[in-house]
Motif scaffolding. Structure first.
Motif, mmCIF file in Angstrom:
data_model
loop_
_atom_site.group_PDB
_atom_site.id
_atom_site.type_symbol
_atom_site.label_atom_id
_atom_site.label_comp_id
_atom_site.label_asym_id
_atom_site.label_seq_id
_atom_site.Cartn_x
_atom_site.Cartn_y
_atom_site.Cartn_z
ATOM 1 N N ASP A 72 -12.008 -30.654 23.752
ATOM 2 C CA ASP A 72 -10.703 -31.089 24.281
ATOM 3 C C ASP A 72 -9.916 -31.834 23.209
ATOM 4 O OD1 ASP A 72 -10.855 -30.028 26.861
ATOM 5 O OD2 ASP A 72 -11.752 -31.844 27.716
ATOM 6 N N LYS A 73 -10.609 -32.721 22.485
ATOM 7 C CA LYS A 73 -9.965 -33.513 21.428
ATOM 8 C C LYS A 73 -9.431 -32.597 20.323
ATOM 9 C CE LYS A 73 -12.097 -35.761 18.084
ATOM 10 N NZ LYS A 73 -12.332 -35.906 16.849
ATOM 11 N N TYR A 74 -10.266 -31.675 19.861
ATOM 12 C CA TYR A 74 -9.836 -30.752 18.802
ATOM 13 C C TYR A 74 -8.705 -29.840 19.269
ATOM 14 C CZ TYR A 74 -13.743 -31.880 15.654
ATOM 15 O OH TYR A 74 -14.625 -32.492 14.808
ATOM 16 N N ALA A 75 -8.797 -29.322 20.488
ATOM 17 C CA ALA A 75 -7.746 -28.433 21.007
ATOM 18 C C ALA A 75 -6.414 -29.170 21.103
ATOM 19 C CB ALA A 75 -8.157 -27.872 22.366
ATOM 20 N N ALA A 76 -6.448 -30.421 21.551
ATOM 21 C CA ALA A 76 -5.218 -31.218 21.631
ATOM 22 C C ALA A 76 -4.623 -31.433 20.245
ATOM 23 C CB ALA A 76 -5.504 -32.559 22.307
ATOM 24 N N GLU A 77 -5.480 -31.698 19.271
ATOM 25 C CA GLU A 77 -5.021 -31.886 17.889
ATOM 26 C C GLU A 77 -4.365 -30.610 17.347
ATOM 27 O OE1 GLU A 77 -7.114 -32.965 13.633
ATOM 28 O OE2 GLU A 77 -7.961 -33.902 15.421
ATOM 29 N N ALA A 78 -4.972 -29.468 17.625
ATOM 30 C CA ALA A 78 -4.420 -28.187 17.169
ATOM 31 C C ALA A 78 -3.071 -27.912 17.836
ATOM 32 C CB ALA A 78 -5.396 -27.055 17.468
ATOM 33 N N LYS A 79 -2.993 -28.165 19.130
ATOM 34 C CA LYS A 79 -1.740 -27.923 19.855
ATOM 35 C C LYS A 79 -0.633 -28.850 19.369
ATOM 36 C CE LYS A 79 -4.018 -25.842 23.771
ATOM 37 N NZ LYS A 79 -4.592 -25.984 25.092
#
Length: 163
Positions: A72-79
């Motif tokens: 979730d943390k990585y996906a939010a950073e990518a988005k």
């Protein structure tokens, strides 16, 4: 014509090497245009639980929950960086899932994977997932060994990087 990767897969295991691969993958995805997508993958190695006599599903659930928070943390950073990003959590043997199964399902054209964190003895005894993926993947593989400025990364054990 320059090669463009549209479906980039990054295996995430919580290691520093995987984080470097993720950061570089975000940059590569950005450079490959608006239709490029990043797919994050965590594989829960269920073989690790086979030898535990008191095995119950709460152990797998705990591992899955930890992986979900990280993803979730990585996906939010990518988005936040403007990259289309999704993730999945799979169960089984990481080597074949990363090298063949998920790339087939997702139409992956590039796997960006962190360099192994194992020492020579561990690689000899259990084999490196990264090493297997580079040999057996059904698409291109980029092994990430450097940071975003392409500088060698100090190993996690604090020893000096050999030149």
């Amino acid at each position: 014509m320059a090669q463009q990767y549209k479906h980039i897969l990054v295996p995430i295991d919580g290691s520093h090497e995987a984080e470097l691969a993720f950061k570089k993958a975000v940059a590569v995805t950005q450079r490959n245009g608006a239709d490029a997508e990043l797919h994050l993958l965590h594989v829960v190695d269920t073989r690790a639980f086979q030898n535990i006599s008191s095995f119950d599903t709460t152990m797998v659930e705990q591992v899955t929950e930890t992986a979900k928070k990280t993803l979730d943390k990585y996906a939010a950073e990518a988005k936040e960086a403007g990259v289309k990003c999704e993730y999945s959590i799979e169960y089984g043997a990481p080597k074949s899932i990363i090298a063949q199964d998920v790339p087939k399902e997702q139409g992956t054209d590039l796997i960006m994977i962190g360099a192994t964190g194992l020492n020579a003895v561990e690689r000899l005894l259990i084999g490196s997932v990264t090493e297997y993926v580079t040999r057996a993947a059904i698409c291109d593989v980029l092994v990430v060994r450097t940071d975003l400025e392409n500088k060698p990364v100090t190993p996690a054990d604090g020893s000096k990087e050999s030149k």
